[in-house]
Write a protein that holds these residues in place. Structure first.
Motif: not given
Length: 855
Positions: A322-343
């Motif tokens: 609809g007309d959103p007032d909030g945001d959803i933050a979703m992350t992966c907590s078991n990633s093997l390495a910190a990579l850039g946004k393009s990957i």
């Protein structure tokens, strides 16, 4: 006749005419590098069907094709026709009748001796080869001139040409992804062909016709707006993440009968050309456009009706937000390495998703998470809004493109994340680089073209030439060779002889390797795994590495580069930080002298500089007299210990020699501290880290046992000439500590290691800029020799413009700082300028000492 082929034939005729006018009666040998075979055949037909006014009836046109397409062999000398590369070589060797115009599609091999005796035109050879990247092809001046010509002929006004060019680039890139064909760039050239086929008599507005040719929804006003059209198509792709049928049903709910009919026609079209939504998202323009290859298709009713404005309306009504007032933050907590946004995020097996909301009204709302491809119903689960919770996808399905997880809830903006689960990853291998700007997953190569000889081909774009660390992720059951091959792209479109690089295993899932990319190159990784037939199979993954042209942010040192890297998110620069050493300043020359193999075991002994040091600038001789003095003046009473009094521990000298060897490097041994990657060495080389620790410990033992002498190690005393210009003041007005001073080395190694670890862990430290290495140490107590004995004087750190040298001012001479700091050796020529100090001489440096890491 294809209009693009006609336009290319016209350009070829024009080039022949220009060559004939210049060369006169001499032979004409031209090679045209252009489109793939399907278009080049038509260019050949156009040239051989018409004989123009140039009266070059004896000039043969030769289309180079593979040998297996010449059942009747090559044409006779002087006759037009299809030929192979050997025929061109034969013509080159003929003393007469050697004139010809050869048409060579991309990917066809070119004999060097033929190319060196001909005039090539069209697409630049290094931009038209079998292993050329899309970026290189698109930036080619010949290709760009065709794009501008097509837009102009279509009637696009000058003010909208850039919008048109952006749409063509996005369409060509998408087509290049999915329309590989049998020759490189087939899909991209087809986009150009459709643009040239636009007919003003069709009744379509120029903007509508360009949108139709490129595969974007049109603007209702008929103009071009690249930002809105590209953004709308991206929103369409995101809306299809639940699957085509389910997504269209949601959009149709509540829509008018007419809109439902058009959406149904859109669904029928997109399902006929694309199997899964993830593929649609990867190259949306190529799938969205109505059917048609080389010619502009007729615009179907659904495409005309579903313009940008209509899609915006449908997407807004069909969104659960609809007309959103909030945001959803979703992350992966078991990633093997910190990579850039393009990957995408990479995990070993299951996917753990951490979900939370910001703002909005969480009361009663549930956040649903869906996965694409669904492999079932696609619903992973839901959690209550307003909480921080984790959802787990225990068994991700088999996938050859990254999985897409999308979280949605009423009143909240959706969130999505892409994930590769190695346990079910079909290619079995992922090649990544943390600073990559673009990433293409491994895929099966075209039967012909740049991927020949490889089972998989992938792509990485990095920010310009330089040294890069690559991370290689492998699936369970994959055994990778510890040696890989890197080949550089050459000007003729071929690859150079491969060089070996070594892979180091970091974890069971990850291997690391470093490459030096001077330009575009390709990395071949070889691995083994059990195939579907139960037998062990050898496979090769070829990764094409593109060095993008990006603005460079110059850094004066490796330390400053690390600061910029850790502040990348805050400062928002999209540039490659490079270290630019100023080798014109004398401090750099002095470093060379201090680090030289023949001097390093004695260069810790103090040097004296005065205002006239420049007249006596030469490598110091640490082994004679009372010690080096770069001045015509001399001491009545030298404040320094005599050289024979210096007796450092053997461990100090050994460690000092090893560190200097690292700094100098293996090549021309011209390295200095500004270019030394101390943090990376300490992080990855245990022996280097141990050597630094031994160096600092040995210095501590020495200064504890003999403080009056050891305090002079790596000190440069700044003295002042008296009025006669013959004598030096006994008490230095200031001192410098060289970069080889144990405290300086220990601090930098520790600080840079922390910065490297923070960056590689994906947790950069934005506050890194408060580190102030030029004020380490804050205070140094120096023992000065005098006729009355030993006088202990405190020197206080002052700010200066370097990261590796330290300047400390005599606490008794602070009133002289403003005037004396403007005199030599300080200044641009020497490379060190002195800043200010607080009134009491303690505030500025004492505030900074809290930022000094311990060693």
């Amino acid at each position: 006749m294809n209009k693009l082929a006609s336009a290319l034939a016209d350009r070829i005729r024009s080039r022949i005419g220009a060559s004939a006018a210049v060369e006169g009666a001499r032979e004409i040998r031209l090679i045209f590098l252009g489109p793939p075979h399907e278009l080049m055949f038509q260019v050949f037909d156009e040239l051989t069907r018409q004989v123009d006014s140039l009266a070059l009836t004896d000039l043969p046109f030769l289309l180079q094709v593979p040998r297996d397409e010449l059942p009747e062999g090559n044409p006779a000398v002087g006759v037009s026709g299809w030929c192979d590369e050997d025929h061109l070589l034969d013509l080159r060797n003929l003393p007469r009748s050697a004139s010809f115009v050869a048409l060579i599609p991309p990917g066809e091999h070119s004999i060097l001796s033929v190319g060196s005796t001909t005039d090539k035109f069209g697409v630049a050879e290094n931009n038209n080869g079998g292993n050329t990247t899309f970026e290189a092809w698109w930036d080619d001046s010949f290709v760009q001139s065709l794009v501008v010509q097509a837009l102009s002929q279509a009637g696009v006004p000058d003010a909208l040409v850039e919008d048109g060019r952006r749409l063509v680039e996005a369409a060509a890139r998408a087509a290049d992804e999915v329309e590989a064909g049998t020759s490189p760039r087939e899909g991209a050239w087809r986009v150009l062909s459709r643009l040239f086929s636009i007919d003003a008599a069709s009744g379509l507005e120029p903007g509508v016709a360009i949108s139709l040719a490129c595969g974007f929804p049109p603007m209702r006003t008929g103009v071009l707006s690249a930002r809105e059209q590209i953004g709308t198509l991206k929103s369409i792709a995101e809306a299809m993440s639940e699957g085509f049928r389910r997504s269209v049903e949601r959009l149709s709910d509540g829509a008018s009968d007419e809109d439902q009919r058009h959406l149904a026609a859109y669904l029928e079209h997109v399902r006929s050309v694309c199997e899964v939504a993830t593929t649609f998202e990867r190259a949306t323009p190529a799938y969205y456009r109505p059917a048609g290859q080389l010619a502009l298709p007729a615009a179907p009713d659904w495409w005309v009706a579903l313009d940008v404005e209509k899609w915006t309306e449908l997407l807004a009504e069909g969104s659960p937000d609809g007309d959103p007032d909030g945001d959803i933050a979703m992350t992966c907590s078991n990633s093997l390495a910190a990579l850039g946004k393009s990957i995408p995020v990479i995990v070993s097996g299951q996917v753990d998703l951490r979900i939370e909301t910001n703002g909005g009204d969480p009361n009663g709302s549930r956040i649903g998470v869906n996965r694409t491809p669904a492999a079932g119903n696609g619903l992973i689960g839901d959690v209550a809004a307003g909480s921080v919770d984790t959802l787990t996808d225990p068994t991700p399905p088999t996938h050859k493109l990254p999985l897409t997880y999308r979280a949605m809830a009423q009143g909240f903006k959706p969130a999505s994340i892409k994930v590769v689960s190695l346990a079910t990853w079909q290619p079995g291998i992922v090649v990544a680089c943390r600073v990559a700007r673009k990433w293409t997953p491994p895929r099966k190569p075209a039967k012909r073209g740049r991927g020949a000889g490889a089972d998989w081909e992938a792509g990485l774009s990095v920010p310009g030439p330089g040294r890069y660390e690559l991370l290689v992720f492998v699936s369970p059951g994959v055994t990778i060779d510890v040696s890989a091959h890197v080949s550089a792209d050459q000007g003729d479109g071929n690859a150079s002889a491969p060089t070996l690089v070594t892979l180091r295993q970091a974890t069971p899932d990850i291997y690391r390797s470093e490459i030096e990319a001077d330009g575009n190159c390709q990395l071949d990784l070889h691995f083994s795994r059990v195939g579907k037939d139960g037998k062990l199979a050898r496979e090769t993954c070829r990764t094409f590495i593109t060095c993008d042209d990006v603005p460079e942010v110059g850094c004066r040192s490796e330390f400053e580069r690390l600061i910029k890297v850790n502040r990348r998110q805050l400062e928002g620069f999209d540039a490659k930080a490079v270290v630019t050493v100023n080798r014109a300043v004398r401090t750099t020359m002095l470093q060379d002298w201090i680090l030289s193999p023949e001097s390093i075991r004695s260069s810790y002994q103090p040097i004296v500089l005065a205002e006239d040091y420049g007249d006596h600038w030469s490598p110091p001789n640490w082994n004679t007299g009372s010690g080096p003095i770069l001045s015509r003046g001399s001491f009545i009473q030298d404040c320094r210990p005599a050289p024979v009094e210096f007796n450092p521990p053997a461990e100090f000298l050994e460690a000092r020699e090893e560190i200097a060897q690292h700094i100098r490097g293996d090549g021309d041994q011209s390295g200095v501290f500004e270019t030394a990657r101390l943090g990376e060495w300490a992080l990855r080389d245990d022996q280097f880290a141990s050597t630094v620790e031994k160096y600092v410990d040995a210095y501590h033992r020495w200064i504890a046992s003999d403080p009056e002498v050891a305090c002079w190690a790596d000190v440069l005393a700044i003295s002042t000439l008296d009025a006669s210009g013959r004598s030096l003041a006994r008490e230095p007005v200031a001192i410098l500590l060289s970069p080889m001073h144990p405290l300086r080395v220990g601090w930098h190694v520790t600080a840079q290691r922390i910065l490297v670890e923070a960056d590689e862990a994906g947790k950069p430290c934005p506050a890194a800029s408060v580190l102030d290495p030029d004020c380490v140490p804050d205070i140094l107590s120096l023992h000065l020799r005098s006729p009355a004995g030993v006088d202990q004087v405190n020197f206080l750190a002052v700010e200066n413009g370097t990261d590796y040298w330290s300047v400390l001012w005599n606490g008794r001479e602070l009133e002289k700082l403003p005037e004396r700091s403007l005199a030599a050796p300080f200044g641009d020529v020497f490379g060190i300028k002195v800043g200010g100090i607080s009134v009491d001489g303690l505030d500025a440096p004492s505030q900074r000492h809290r930022n000094v890491p311990t060693w």
